[in-house]
Structures are given as structure tokens and as C-alpha cells.
Enzyme design. Structure first.
Site, PDB file in Angstrom:
ATOM      1  N   TYR A 200     -23.092 -21.526 -32.089  1.00 27.02           N
ATOM      2  CA  TYR A 200     -24.472 -21.320 -32.852  1.00 27.02           C
ATOM      3  C   TYR A 200     -26.035 -20.465 -31.998  1.00 27.02           C
ATOM      4  O   TYR A 200     -26.071 -20.992 -31.550  1.00 27.02           O
ATOM      5  CB  TYR A 200     -24.722 -22.348 -33.547  1.00 27.02           C
ATOM      6  CG  TYR A 200     -23.696 -23.181 -34.267  1.00 27.02           C
ATOM      7  CD1 TYR A 200     -22.782 -24.273 -33.567  1.00 27.02           C
ATOM      8  CD2 TYR A 200     -23.866 -22.962 -35.994  1.00 27.02           C
ATOM      9  CE1 TYR A 200     -22.098 -24.755 -34.585  1.00 27.02           C
ATOM     10  CE2 TYR A 200     -23.351 -23.998 -37.089  1.00 27.02           C
ATOM     11  CZ  TYR A 200     -22.405 -24.733 -36.238  1.00 27.02           C
ATOM     12  OH  TYR A 200     -21.088 -25.262 -36.781  1.00 27.02           O
ATOM     13  N   LYS A 296     -20.961 -29.139 -43.063  1.00 25.46           N
ATOM     14  CA  LYS A 296     -21.048 -30.828 -43.865  1.00 25.46           C
ATOM     15  C   LYS A 296     -20.314 -30.319 -45.456  1.00 25.46           C
ATOM     16  O   LYS A 296     -20.255 -31.537 -46.038  1.00 25.46           O
ATOM     17  CB  LYS A 296     -22.569 -31.165 -43.631  1.00 25.46           C
ATOM     18  CG  LYS A 296     -22.608 -31.404 -42.900  1.00 25.46           C
ATOM     19  CD  LYS A 296     -21.960 -32.770 -41.899  1.00 25.46           C
ATOM     20  CE  LYS A 296     -22.675 -33.109 -40.910  1.00 25.46           C
ATOM     21  NZ  LYS A 296     -21.000 -32.903 -39.883  1.00 25.46           N
TER      22      LYS A 296
END
Ligand code: FAD
Ligand code: PHB
Length: 389
Positions: A200, A296
Site C-alpha cells: 500500500y 473489510k
């Protein structure tokens, strides 16, 4: 026609709920607006929490995931080319599983087909009815013929644009929302990943993410402006921009090729409350959206339906309504924690057009604190690998 639970939507939430209810001897009918091929063609999530993996195994649909999935015990976060690895095993003694949503969905569809449970694909005009009484019904149209199914409960697993959240009176639903001024441009390519773990990256030109689906298939994302037209991004432009945003070792290792899929996802945080309206229950993206930065969304859909299956199981086994009464509050407590983590990861890692010099220093301080503090790193690892279900 009659069944015990009508499930609207055959995404991961609907299919997994069907499977968990089948394990409890509860009959379901799934109504899906699209074809099975269309559902499998959507390239979405890639990372399964530790608890999601356990639940898929307990549901008897984890064999291929265990064989073909890639267990990851860390990720890298980068800020302006500086890279820090978070070692999940060392920090929290857990790992995540990289296994695409497409594959989870395929495994669930295969298990459902083998069990003979009913699914209607390409069901049009699905409409939940009379769910405020104790005889709910769902109507739909298939091949021009209208059908109606009587049931005990309706599970709204029909995603953000579905019909179920729109069905109660607007005054009964409270919505909480943040729309981010950017999206993710994603590319899928048949080339080995640039690194064995996810990267990331927060870069002055915008966020970038290196992910994967297998040892030979990679998934990459770039932050792009909201409203960007995907056709303005040739493969060449995508690879050039990705190289610029990655630390130099990763940029040098990048192997490019023709994109198999290219699409843009807007970023949004959204929660609807409550998750229950009489005998209609919402689960997954129908009830809430997280920006994908924390990985998520799919995992929350899984925890919602795990709670809902328990609640329905309790109702049929013990004639107790305690589980269904508690469902909304129980699921929302976990949802809001995942909303917080996804919002925090998004805020730390993206370039916001309106950010001041002070805001940018705060992002940098957040990264420095996170990478330098074991306590902060543990909190990150605890959330990323998944809070308890
Ligand atoms: P959906 O998958 O949206 O399924 C809903 C289904 O309902 C669909 O098949 C739809 O066709 C059907 N439907 C809609 N309306 C109707 C109707 N009126 N009648 C009948 N059927 C209807 N999550 C993670 O956990 N990890 C990740 O790494 C991750 N990465 C992501 C990356 C991207 C680019 C995107 C876009 C999402 C990502 N997510 C991730 C989020 C994840 O994909 C979603 O949270 C997940 O798909 C939610 O599942 P669901 O079953 O609730 O909804
Ligand atoms: C993906 O592989 O699609 C993916 C991975 C991690 C994320 C989001 C998406 O945070």
C-alpha cells in the site's frame, strides 16, 4: 410457493447465508437479479480475514481456498518511497488469506448447486412485501411470469444498489455517509506479482496498491479523481503511472501485460441503521459500504451473515426471538469498528485534493508513529487480520 427464508442477492453474503442456513436444516430460496456468469465476472475483494477463512472452512466450502489461496503474514506500507513491513505473525500471531471474491463465490455456488437448494437467477422486479407483519412475501418476475413466495423471513443481501434497504419507509432508516473525492482504478493482469506481499503506497501523485490473485495473476490499483472515465486510461498510461508511485525496487520488478479487466470503483463510507425492519433483515453491502483500503467489505458481509444464521437457527431450534432481536445491534457494533479502520487507512494513505500542508504533515506523522510503535502496529495488525466475530 413457500419457503422459510427468502434471500435477495447471490453475492457472497446471500450465498454464504444460504449455506449456513442449509447446515442448520433451514430452507432458503435465493433470488438474484443477474446471471451467475455476470456475478462471477465482477472482480472485487482479494483479502480474507483469519475469521472469514475459519468460517468458510466450518461451512464446508474452504477446500479449494486452502489449496489455492495464498496465506500472507504481512503487508508493506510506503510513504513517499519509504517502506515499512508489518509482520502479522510477530504482532498478533495471525495471518490473512489472499483468495479472490470470485473464487469464494464460485465455491459457494458449486456447493449450493450440489445441495439442490433453489436459486433463481435473472429474477426481475424483486419486491419484499408485508415484512412488518408475521407473513412476509416476496414477489418477482422470471421470463415474463410473476411469482410470489410466502416465507418467515426476508434477508436483504442485495448489495448497495439493491431493493431491500429501499423497501421500509424512508423515515425508518438512518444513513451515515462519507463520499471521498476519488476512486480506485483497478487492473487485473496475468503476470507474477511485483512482490510476495501486498504493498500500500501513499505517494505525492496519489495512492497505489499492489495485490494479487495467484502466483501468476496480479491486481493493481491507482487512486484516480472521482468521475474519471476508465477509457482515458490505456494500459500503457496505467503502468507508467503505477511505476511512478511505487518505491523504486517495486517499480523495477513490475511486470506488465495486457489488462484482463480494468474498472473504477468510487470510494465511500456508508452505514444504514437499523439492520432489521420487522421480518426484513439487511446484511453485507446492502447495509454498509467501506472504502476498500482496509480490505473489510467482504469480511463484514461474512460476519453479518454469521450472526444472522445464528439468530435464525435459534429461532427455528428453540422458538426464541432473542437472536433476531439482538442481530442489528450486534452486527452494527462490529460494522462501526471496521468503518473506523477503513476510514483511518483511507485517510492516512490517499492524497486529498483539499489537504493543507498541515494535513499532509499529519499523514506523515501518522505513518511515522505507526511504523515506529509496536503498540500502534499491533492495533493495525489486529484490525487488518480481523477483529473477533
Ligand atoms: P454484492 O457482492 O454486491 O452482492 C449483492 C448481489 O445482489 C449482487 O449479485 C446483485 O446483482 C444482487 N442484487 C442487487 N439488487 C438486486 C435486486 N433488486 N434483486 C435481486 N438481486 C439483486 N472487501 C474485502 O473484504 N476485501 C477486499 O480486499 C475488498 N476489495 C474490494 C475491491 C474493490 C475494487 C471493490 C469494489 C470492493 C472490494 N471489497 C473488498 C468489498 C466487497 O467486494 C463487497 O463488500 C462484497 O461484494 C459484499 O458482498 P455482498 O454479498 O454484500 O454484496
Ligand atoms: C484486492 O486484491 O482486490 C484488494 C486487496 C486489498 C485491498 C483491497 C483490494 O485493501
Amino acid at each position: 410457493m413457500r419457503t422459510q427464508v427468502v434471500i435477495v442477492g447471490a453475492g457472497p453474503a446471500g450465498l454464504l447465508l444460504g449455506r449456513l442456513l442449509e447446515q442448520r436444516g433451514i430452507e432458503t430460496l435465493i433470488l438474484e437479479r443477474r446471471s451467475a456468469e455476470y456475478v462471477l465476472g465482477r472482480i472485487r475483494a482479494g483479502v480474507l480475514e483469519h475469521g472469514t477463512r475459519g468460517l468458510l472452512n466450518a461451512a464446508g466450502v474452504g477446500a479449494r481456498m486452502e489449496q489455492e489461496g495464498l496465506p500472507h503474514d504481512g503487508v508493506a506500507l510506503c510513504f513517499d518511497g519509504e517502506q515499512h513491513r508489518f509482520d502479522f505473525h510477530d504482532l498478533v500471531g495471525r495471518e490473512v488469506m489472499v483468495y479472490g471474491q470470485t473464487e469464494v463465490t464460485r465455491d459457494l455456488m458449486d456447493a449450493r448447486a450440489a445441495s439442490g437448494a433453489a436459486t433463481v437467477y435473472e429474477a426481475e422486479d424483486v419486491a419484499p412485501r408485508d415484512f412488518d407483519g408475521d407473513r412476509p412475501r416476496v414477489s418477482y418476475r422470471k421470463d415474463g411470469v410473476t411469482h410470489e413466495v410466502a416465507c418467515d423471513f426476508i434477508a436483504g443481501c442485495d448489495g448497495f444498489h439493491g431493493v431491500c434497504r429501499q423497501s421500509p419507509p424512508a423515515s425508518a432508516v438512518s444513513s451515515f455517509e462519507r463520499v471521498y473525492p476519488f476512486g480506485w482504478l483497478g487492473v487485473l493482469v496475468d503476470q507474477p506479482p511485483v512482490s510476495p506481499e501486498l504493498i500500500y503506497a501513499n505517494h505525492a501523485r496519489g495512492f497505489a496498491l499492489c495485490s494479487m490473485r495467484s502466483p501468476t495473476r496480479s491486481r493493481y490499483y491507482l487512486q484516480c479523481d472521482a468521475g474519471t472515465n476508465v477509457n482515458t486510461w490505456s494500459d500503457e498510461r496505467f503502468w507508467d503511472e503505477l511505476r511512478r508511485r511505487l518505491p523504486s525496487a517495486a517499480a523495477d520488478a513490475l511486470r506488465t501485460g495486457p489488462s484482463l479487466e480494468k474498472s473504477i470503483a468510487p470510494l465511500r463510507s456508508f452505514v444504514a441503521e437499523p439492520l432489521r425492519f420487522g421480518r426484513l433483515f439487511l446484511a453485507g453491502d446492502a447495509a454498509h459500504i467501506v472504502p476498500p483500503t482496509g480490505a473489510k467489505g467482504l469480511n463484514l458481509a461474512v460476519s453479518d451473515v454469521a450472526y444472522l444464521a445464528e439468530a435464525f437457527g435459534e429461532y427455528y431450534a428453540e422458538r426464541s426471538e432473542a437472536g433476531i432481536d439482538a442481530y442489528s445491534a450486534r452486527a452494527l457494533r462490529r460494522v462501526w469498528k471496521a468503518e473506523r479502520f477503513s476510514w483511518w487507512m483511507t485517510t492516512m494513505l490517499h492524497r486529498f485534493p483539499e489537504a493543507s500542508a498541515f494535513d499532509r504533515r499529519m499523514q506523515r506523522a501518522e505513518f511515522d508513529y505507526l511504523s515506529g510503535s509496536r503498540a500502534a502496529s499491533q492495533a493495525m495488525a489486529e484490525n487488518y487480520t480481523g477483529l473477533p466475530m
